[in-house]
Design a protein around this motif. Structure first.
Motif, PDB file in Angstrom:
ATOM      1  N   VAL A 180     -38.707 -59.780  -5.669  1.00 37.71           N
ATOM      2  CA  VAL A 180     -38.502 -61.065  -5.036  1.00 37.71           C
ATOM      3  C   VAL A 180     -39.821 -61.496  -4.399  1.00 37.71           C
ATOM      4  CG1 VAL A 180     -37.315 -59.743  -3.256  1.00 37.71           C
ATOM      5  CG2 VAL A 180     -37.435 -62.184  -3.028  1.00 37.71           C
ATOM      6  N   THR A 181     -40.227 -62.731  -4.673  1.00 37.72           N
ATOM      7  CA  THR A 181     -41.448 -63.257  -4.078  1.00 37.72           C
ATOM      8  C   THR A 181     -41.094 -63.823  -2.711  1.00 37.72           C
ATOM      9  OG1 THR A 181     -42.201 -63.847  -6.281  1.00 37.72           O
ATOM     10  CG2 THR A 181     -43.355 -64.858  -4.442  1.00 37.72           C
ATOM     11  N   PRO A 182     -41.736 -63.372  -1.667  1.00 38.32           N
ATOM     12  CA  PRO A 182     -41.393 -63.900  -0.344  1.00 38.32           C
ATOM     13  C   PRO A 182     -41.774 -65.378  -0.238  1.00 38.32           C
ATOM     14  CG  PRO A 182     -43.324 -62.472  -0.204  1.00 38.32           C
ATOM     15  CD  PRO A 182     -42.817 -62.371  -1.605  1.00 38.32           C
ATOM     16  N   PRO A 183     -41.125 -66.116   0.646  1.00 37.19           N
ATOM     17  CA  PRO A 183     -41.523 -67.515   0.831  1.00 37.19           C
ATOM     18  C   PRO A 183     -42.988 -67.582   1.258  1.00 37.19           C
ATOM     19  CG  PRO A 183     -39.929 -66.816   2.511  1.00 37.19           C
ATOM     20  CD  PRO A 183     -40.032 -65.732   1.519  1.00 37.19           C
ATOM     21  N   PRO A 184     -43.659 -68.688   0.949  1.00 35.62           N
ATOM     22  CA  PRO A 184     -45.083 -68.771   1.282  1.00 35.62           C
ATOM     23  C   PRO A 184     -45.322 -68.567   2.786  1.00 35.62           C
ATOM     24  CG  PRO A 184     -44.264 -70.844   0.345  1.00 35.62           C
ATOM     25  CD  PRO A 184     -43.154 -69.877   0.299  1.00 35.62           C
ATOM     26  N   ASN A 185     -46.517 -68.171   3.121  1.00 33.57           N
ATOM     27  CA  ASN A 185     -46.864 -67.976   4.531  1.00 33.57           C
ATOM     28  C   ASN A 185     -46.588 -69.229   5.338  1.00 33.57           C
ATOM     29  OD1 ASN A 185     -47.757 -65.351   4.399  1.00 33.57           O
ATOM     30  ND2 ASN A 185     -49.855 -65.938   3.882  1.00 33.57           N
ATOM     31  N   SER A 186     -45.990 -69.039   6.499  1.00 29.09           N
ATOM     32  CA  SER A 186     -45.680 -70.176   7.356  1.00 29.09           C
ATOM     33  C   SER A 186     -45.737 -69.713   8.791  1.00 29.09           C
ATOM     34  CB  SER A 186     -44.274 -70.675   7.042  1.00 29.09           C
ATOM     35  OG  SER A 186     -43.340 -69.668   7.405  1.00 29.09           O
ATOM     36  N   LYS A 187     -45.481 -70.639   9.664  1.00 31.75           N
ATOM     37  CA  LYS A 187     -45.442 -70.332  11.092  1.00 31.75           C
ATOM     38  C   LYS A 187     -44.459 -69.191  11.348  1.00 31.75           C
ATOM     39  CE  LYS A 187     -46.489 -72.013  15.296  1.00 31.75           C
ATOM     40  NZ  LYS A 187     -47.586 -71.218  15.550  1.00 31.75           N
ATOM     41  N   GLU A 188     -43.343 -69.270  10.662  1.00 32.85           N
ATOM     42  CA  GLU A 188     -42.319 -68.254  10.889  1.00 32.85           C
ATOM     43  C   GLU A 188     -42.800 -66.874  10.437  1.00 32.85           C
ATOM     44  OE1 GLU A 188     -38.601 -69.018   8.927  1.00 32.85           O
ATOM     45  OE2 GLU A 188     -37.819 -67.141   9.733  1.00 32.85           O
ATOM     46  N   THR A 189     -43.436 -66.843   9.270  1.00 33.55           N
ATOM     47  CA  THR A 189     -43.977 -65.568   8.781  1.00 33.55           C
ATOM     48  C   THR A 189     -44.873 -64.949   9.841  1.00 33.55           C
ATOM     49  OG1 THR A 189     -44.167 -66.748   6.676  1.00 33.55           O
ATOM     50  CG2 THR A 189     -45.059 -64.527   6.763  1.00 33.55           C
ATOM     51  N   LEU A 190     -45.742 -65.782  10.368  1.00 35.87           N
ATOM     52  CA  LEU A 190     -46.711 -65.295  11.340  1.00 35.87           C
ATOM     53  C   LEU A 190     -46.013 -64.833  12.622  1.00 35.87           C
ATOM     54  CD1 LEU A 190     -49.620 -64.788  11.946  1.00 35.87           C
ATOM     55  CD2 LEU A 190     -49.892 -67.150  12.628  1.00 35.87           C
ATOM     56  N   ASN A 191     -45.010 -65.593  13.045  1.00 36.35           N
ATOM     57  CA  ASN A 191     -44.277 -65.200  14.253  1.00 36.35           C
ATOM     58  C   ASN A 191     -43.637 -63.828  14.109  1.00 36.35           C
ATOM     59  OD1 ASN A 191     -44.907 -67.373  15.757  1.00 36.35           O
ATOM     60  ND2 ASN A 191     -43.037 -68.529  15.302  1.00 36.35           N
ATOM     61  N   ILE A 192     -43.005 -63.623  12.965  1.00 34.30           N
ATOM     62  CA  ILE A 192     -42.382 -62.318  12.730  1.00 34.30           C
ATOM     63  C   ILE A 192     -43.434 -61.222  12.810  1.00 34.30           C
ATOM     64  CG2 ILE A 192     -41.148 -60.892  11.058  1.00 34.30           C
ATOM     65  CD1 ILE A 192     -40.013 -63.492   9.875  1.00 34.30           C
ATOM     66  N   GLY A 193     -44.537 -61.455  12.104  1.00 31.68           N
ATOM     67  CA  GLY A 193     -45.596 -60.445  12.058  1.00 31.68           C
ATOM     68  C   GLY A 193     -46.190 -60.180  13.426  1.00 31.68           C
ATOM     69  N   THR A 194     -46.408 -61.244  14.190  1.00 32.54           N
ATOM     70  CA  THR A 194     -47.025 -61.084  15.502  1.00 32.54           C
ATOM     71  C   THR A 194     -46.136 -60.260  16.419  1.00 32.54           C
ATOM     72  OG1 THR A 194     -47.841 -63.293  15.135  1.00 32.54           O
ATOM     73  CG2 THR A 194     -48.237 -62.366  17.282  1.00 32.54           C
ATOM     74  N   GLN A 195     -44.834 -60.430  16.264  1.00 35.90           N
ATOM     75  CA  GLN A 195     -43.935 -59.655  17.115  1.00 35.90           C
ATOM     76  C   GLN A 195     -43.928 -58.173  16.754  1.00 35.90           C
ATOM     77  OE1 GLN A 195     -40.123 -61.592  17.024  1.00 35.90           O
ATOM     78  NE2 GLN A 195     -41.030 -63.321  18.117  1.00 35.90           N
ATOM     79  N   LEU A 196     -44.062 -57.896  15.480  1.00 28.72           N
ATOM     80  CA  LEU A 196     -43.974 -56.498  15.050  1.00 28.72           C
ATOM     81  C   LEU A 196     -45.295 -55.742  15.187  1.00 28.72           C
ATOM     82  CD1 LEU A 196     -41.821 -56.732  11.806  1.00 28.72           C
ATOM     83  CD2 LEU A 196     -41.108 -55.935  14.060  1.00 28.72           C
ATOM     84  N   ALA A 197     -46.386 -56.415  14.911  1.00 28.00           N
ATOM     85  CA  ALA A 197     -47.671 -55.720  14.819  1.00 28.00           C
ATOM     86  C   ALA A 197     -48.295 -55.555  16.198  1.00 28.00           C
ATOM     87  CB  ALA A 197     -48.613 -56.509  13.917  1.00 28.00           C
ATOM     88  N   PRO A 198     -49.182 -54.554  16.342  1.00 32.52           N
ATOM     89  CA  PRO A 198     -49.944 -54.468  17.589  1.00 32.52           C
ATOM     90  C   PRO A 198     -50.761 -55.742  17.765  1.00 32.52           C
ATOM     91  CG  PRO A 198     -50.616 -52.739  16.024  1.00 32.52           C
ATOM     92  CD  PRO A 198     -49.519 -53.506  15.380  1.00 32.52           C
ATOM     93  N   GLU A 199     -50.960 -56.112  19.007  1.00 30.85           N
ATOM     94  CA  GLU A 199     -51.589 -57.401  19.268  1.00 30.85           C
ATOM     95  C   GLU A 199     -52.965 -57.527  18.618  1.00 30.85           C
ATOM     96  OE1 GLU A 199     -51.791 -58.327  23.411  1.00 30.85           O
ATOM     97  OE2 GLU A 199     -53.020 -60.087  22.963  1.00 30.85           O
TER      98      GLU A 199
END
Ligand code: SF4
Ligand code: SF4
Lengths: 360, 381
Positions: free
Chosen positions: B27-46
């Motif tokens: 499955v190809t994930p939806p293109p990068n968006s604000k939401e993608t980044l938000n999810i990543g920012t919450q999970l990843a070290p700052e």
């Protein structure tokens, strides 16, 4: 011949190597002074905003060396110090990436040290460097053997419990004769034996491990004398106290090996401390702009969470104030004491003590 | 097993092709968006790199569509990218996503291990011949894709109607996505060049700008930032719309050629020549794309480009090294270089303002050749 050596970054791990090397070659070293306000401020001013604190400090030291009576500055490029590892890209980028700080007329000597392809390449590069400083292959070879001997001696001293300052002192007076004169008069040795004794008497002090880059842990100016503050209230272990066998063992448990030697050391030692019953809590000392810490710290923090080991992250930057730092470590140490007293199982470990915590 | 993978510009077209050739469920994930980044920012070290944050976002969004396996490539340093796979696995697991991460790399240098991983991805049904064919076809497609992108870099500044260019670009990408044979690929490329010829003559006529007068700007920097328009704030497109001819230093196929095929294939834009050009400025590789950045900067400078833009995510270690060296290239060749650092807080408006100011500066410096000094002073800021 006298070469200036900045007291920054790789100085903190590999000074004995170069001290032995140049000692044997009859070349005097002149290490820049301990970081002070001027050095720090010059570094912050001259270095690019984005780079990490230790590189900024390095730039400060390079500037400090310019006014010294030296024939050139020695800034080696340490690519890899053991098989299958590298140092950080920013260290690989030396000296070119800091040349802008040095006037063109100052001679910069450099040599690539890369153990990935074995001793042959290391020697080959050193020979080349030897030509530059008019030394024969034979002389270089002998100096290299001596250098390794000094470096090993240093490691043994550290494993045996000598402090960083105590051990470095030994090497510095040998490689920098000027310092011999001052021997015995340097009054500010941070840890006296008395203090160590005191610690041993006060058995109830919490035992903590301070993990992080050597050039932060022993950089007393930038870390605001963190070790001294800690030693007053706790028994402190550092990365260098863990013998390499344990580091290999812990690091070996990772599905994928880390490829930075310093991160590997920090992770290995940290993981050992996390699991050790002896240690009550860990402090990860990081700094602004460090790329490798973002990963090492995250992995250690996760391990600490799993083991319910108290874990505090201190991130140094140029705005860090001593008062704030002390408050943070005191709160942490208090918590360790309470935890010990109550033997509670309430996890003292929350997000606030983890990656969002910051002493700024 | 349902595989998902991270986005990086148009790379999804290539990866999708590969997986399709191998009949792997994906499955190809939806293109990068604000939401993608938000999810990543919450999970990843700052302080993790921006690409890692977006990768995590892609995986989580892929998981929502049923994915349970993530496919990435790896490496052995010295840059952080080489450790993405392991860290991502740990982070996802702790966050409750039971992801399997397949890192396409030789584990501990073992080629056998790599083959086992490829086998795991391709499943038992594919024989090695088929796998090799699939890899080669995907590679060819990526070369074609890069060619298309480059065509648009040259075309965009010359035409007045940017919306029409966007449409044509999307159309070309979609056509290529569907091409599943060598001939199909060639047809798409031919169709595109015919189409461009036709539009040049029929739709624009007089309005078609003269190539001779366009400013030329080279784009260098960290590959993810350069390739992924969501992160670069579509800077190449914006430059094009401002009438600037953009040339990019690295393309996907060039990178794959150098790093996956070990230099055996050179890709659309060979990376190799950059290394010798970089040498006088940076005598050793430092990981990431620092040498490519420095080497490409020298190349553009020698070719007389009007200016350069360096793109990097905040904290990117190799590019910080490059950024400290580029001022020397700027000084030696008198070419203005703008360094643009992006992170999760970067806004498009701010970037656009800076880009416009930079282009303005280049225009002026072309007119008033004598005042170039002042321009250089400003460019680095
Ligand atoms: S390891 Fe971290 S602190 Fe050390 S040079 Fe690299 S980025 Fe800077
Ligand atoms: S090149 Fe830069 S952004 Fe990419 S992984 Fe390395 S440090 Fe991160």
């Amino acid at each position: 011949m006298r070469l200036g050596l900045p007291r920054a970054l790789t100085y903190y791990d590999y000074y004995p190597f170069w001290a032995g090397f140049f000692y044997k070659l009859g070349i005097q070293l002149h290490t820049s002074p301990q970081t002070n306000r001027t050095i720090m401020e010059d570094g912050l001013k001259k270095a690019p905003d984005e780079t990490c604190l230790p590189v900024k400090i390095l730039v400060g030291h390079l500037l400090a060396l310019q006014d010294q009576d030296v024939d050139g500055i020695f800034l080696p490029r340490l690519v890899s110090m053991e098989k299958n590892t590298y140092l950080c890209p920013k260290i690989l980028g030396l000296p070119e990436s800091v040349l802008y700080a040095i006037p063109r007329e100052v001679k910069v000597y450099t040599v690539d040290i890369n153990w990935r392809k074995g001793k042959g390449l290391v020697l080959k590069n050193l020979y080349q460097f030897g030509e530059e400083i008019q030394r024969t292959k034979r002389q270089i070879r002998e100096a290299f053997v001596e250098a390794q001997r000094w470096q090993k001696a240093y490691q043994r001293m550290r494993n045996g419990g000598w402090s960083f300052e105590e051990s470095m002192e030994c090497f510095e007076v040998l490689a920098e004769p000027v310092k011999l004169e001052k021997l015995g008069f340097i009054g500010n040795l941070p840890f006296t034996e008395d203090m160590d004794l005191q610690i041993k008497e006060k058995k109830s002090n919490p035992k903590i491990a301070l993990v992080g880059h050597s050039y932060l842990a022993y950089e007393n100016y930038a870390n605001l004398n963190l070790l001294q503050h800690l030693k007053k209230k706790a028994e402190v272990k550092v990365v260098e106290n863990v013998p390499s066998g344990f580091i290999e063992e812990k690091h070996g448990e990772l599905p994928k090996k880390m490829f930075w030697s310093h991160a590997k050391k920090i992770y290995g030692a940290g993981a050992k401390y996390v699991e050790s019953q002896e240690i009550d809590g860990l402090i990860y000392l990081s700094c602004f702009g460090c790329g490798t810490d973002s990963m090492t710290n995250d992995m250690l923090a996760r391990k600490a969470r799993e083991q319910q080991k108290p874990y505090l992250v201190l991130t140094l930057d140029e705005h860090t104030g001593e008062a704030g730092l002390i408050t943070r470590i005191e709160a942490f140490l208090d918590m360790l004491e309470r935890r010990k007293a109550h033997e509670s199982y309430i996890s003292p470990y929350g997000k606030r003590l983890d990656r969002y915590s910051n002493i700024t | 097993m349902k595989v998902t993978f991270p986005h990086m510009g148009n790379a999804w077209i290539v990866i999708q092709t590969l997986l399709e050739c191998l009949n792997v469920d994906y499955v190809t994930p939806p293109p990068n968006s604000k939401e993608t980044l938000n999810i990543g920012t919450q999970l990843a070290p700052e302080s993790a790199c921006l690409p890692l944050k977006l990768n995590l976002g892609n995986f989580v969004q892929g998981a929502a569509l049923g994915a349970d396996t993530a496919l990435i490539t790896g490496g052995v340093g010295p840059c952080r990218f080489g450790y993405y796979g392991e860290l991502e696995k740990q982070i996802l697991q702790e966050a409750g996503y039971d992801f399997d991460v397949i890192t396409l790399e030789p584990p501990d240098g073992s080629i056998l291990g790599l083959l086992q991983r490829i086998r795991k991805l391709a499943g038992p049904k594919n024989n090695w011949r088929k796998i090799t064919q699939a890899l080669l076809f995907a590679y060819r497609k990526s070369v074609a894709l890069d060619r298309i992108e480059n065509t648009f870099h040259g075309y965009r500044p010359l035409v007045p109607d940017s919306n029409r260019v966007d449409q044509l670009y999307d159309e070309a990408r979609m056509n290529l996505l569907q091409a599943m044979s060598e001939q199909g690929i060639t047809e798409v490329l031919n169709w595109l060049s015919d189409k461009i010829q036709e539009e040049k003559v029929c739709s624009y006529g007089e309005n078609y700008r003269d190539k001779k007068n366009t400013l030329r700007v080279g784009v260098v920097g960290e590959i993810y930032t350069v390739l992924e328009p969501y992160v670069s704030m579509e800077i190449e497109k914006e430059l094009g719309n401002l009438g600037v001819l953009v040339d990019r230093s690295i393309y996907l196929s060039g990178w794959v050629g150098q790093h996956v095929f070990r230099g055996l294939a050179q890709g659309y834009k060979p990376i190799k020549p950059y290394y010798s050009l970089a040498k006088p400025y940076l005598n050793h590789f430092v990981g990431g794309h620092a040498m490519e950045t420095v080497g490409a900067a020298v190349k553009y400078a020698q070719e007389g480009y009007d200016g350069l833009v360096q793109l990097l995510p905040l904290g990117c270690m190799p590019e910080i090294v490059a950024a400290s060296i580029l001022p020397k290239v700027q000084e030696d060749y008198g070419i203005p270089i703008m360094t643009l650092t992006v992170d999760e807080h970067t806004g498009k408006a701010g970037v656009l303002t800076r880009v416009e100011a930079f282009v303005d500066l280049l225009e002026r410096s072309r007119i008033y050749k004598d005042h170039k000094e002042g321009v250089l002073e400003l460019a680095g800021r």
